[in-house]
Motif scaffolding. Structure first.
Motif, PDB file in Angstrom:
ATOM      1  N   ASN A  83       0.795  -1.221   0.000  1.00  0.00           N
ATOM      2  CA  ASN A  83       0.000   0.000   0.000  1.00  0.00           C
ATOM      3  C   ASN A  83       0.828   1.272   0.000  1.00  0.00           C
ATOM      4  OD1 ASN A  83      -2.442  -1.400   0.040  1.00  0.00           O
ATOM      5  ND2 ASN A  83      -2.503  -1.487   2.282  1.00  0.00           N
ATOM      6  N   LYS A 136      -6.758   0.575   5.306  1.00  0.00           N
ATOM      7  CA  LYS A 136      -5.437   1.003   4.825  1.00  0.00           C
ATOM      8  C   LYS A 136      -5.420   1.034   3.298  1.00  0.00           C
ATOM      9  CE  LYS A 136      -2.948  -0.894   8.812  1.00  0.00           C
ATOM     10  NZ  LYS A 136      -2.063  -1.984   9.283  1.00  0.00           N
ATOM     11  N   LYS A 137      -6.043   0.029   2.695  1.00  0.00           N
ATOM     12  CA  LYS A 137      -6.107  -0.001   1.237  1.00  0.00           C
ATOM     13  C   LYS A 137      -6.890   1.200   0.714  1.00  0.00           C
ATOM     14  CE  LYS A 137      -5.361  -2.383  -2.628  1.00  0.00           C
ATOM     15  NZ  LYS A 137      -5.784  -3.783  -2.765  1.00  0.00           N
ATOM     16  N   ALA A 140      -4.705   4.278   0.638  1.00  0.00           N
ATOM     17  CA  ALA A 140      -3.834   4.260  -0.538  1.00  0.00           C
ATOM     18  C   ALA A 140      -4.607   4.587  -1.813  1.00  0.00           C
ATOM     19  CB  ALA A 140      -3.161   2.890  -0.663  1.00  0.00           C
TER      20      ALA A 140
END
Length: 209
Positions: A83, A136-137, A140
């Motif tokens: 990421n 978290k993805k 990103a």
């Protein structure tokens, strides 16, 4: 926009592909397909200039990318398996740094709006180590909302996303192609990629239909 001529890449002693060539004009998406180990990630990293192919030329707007240097990097957004998120930084801070590195800085208000669009309203100031893998993805992927790069190279961007996030990413990719950009991506998931011209490139043994 992007042109690949007679490209060859190896991993160790194994030849992944050779004599590979294609063109990617504006308003086009290229879906790179193949089984694990067929060289998909290697190809994408070569297109980004992150590894040197064994043979062949990659051109951007008619010029070899090896000669363009930072001029090419400014027109490219690469999204890899990792990421690229710093765990000790918040989502806001991560995207601020990414925008600066992309040489396209934006205001905090714009970043906060992008995080809200990606489904992270209220999480802007949390260190990303406290977020789930899917969140978290999303941090990103908010780079895609902020990016003005005409070329996106995306390696398995749909992994670890829920249904809503998949739909949003599909819309972002469609918008990039519709606005005159170009996208190269890999994905093992069945997703709706219907905007603009769709091309497919199979590496190694034929991918399942």
């Amino acid at each position: 926009m992007l042109e690949v001529l007679d490209l060859s890449c190896r991993r160790g002693d194994r030849l992944l592909f050779s004599g590979l060539g294609f063109e990617l004009p504006a308003h086009t998406l290229l879906h790179v397909r193949g089984r694990n180990g067929s060289g998909k990630t290697t190809l994408l990293r070569a297109l980004c200039g992150l590894l040197q192919p064994d043979a062949g030329v990659i051109r951007w707007r008619g010029e070899p990318v090896t000669e363009l240097g930072d001029d090419f990097n400014r027109e490219l957004l690469y999204f890899g398996h990792l990421n690229g998120i710093k765990a000790d930084l918040t989502g806001l801070e991560n995207l601020r740094v990414a925008a600066t590195l992309d040489q396209d800085p934006v205001t905090d208000a714009v970043i906060i709006a992008a995080l809200a669009q990606i489904g992270l309203a209220g999480f802007e100031d949390l260190p990303t180590r406290m977020l789930s893998q899917g969140q978290k993805k999303r941090v990103a992927l908010a780079r895609l909302i902020l990016s003005k790069a005409p070329l996106w190279i995306l390696d398995e961007p749909f992994t670890a996303l829920d249904t809503d996030a998949v739909a949003l990413l599909e819309a972002l990719i469609a918008g990039q192609v519709a606005s005159g950009g170009a996208v190269v991506l890999t994905t093992h998931q069945e997703v709706a990629l219907t905007q603009g011209e769709i091309r497919r490139l199979d590496l190694g043994p034929a991918a399942p239909q």
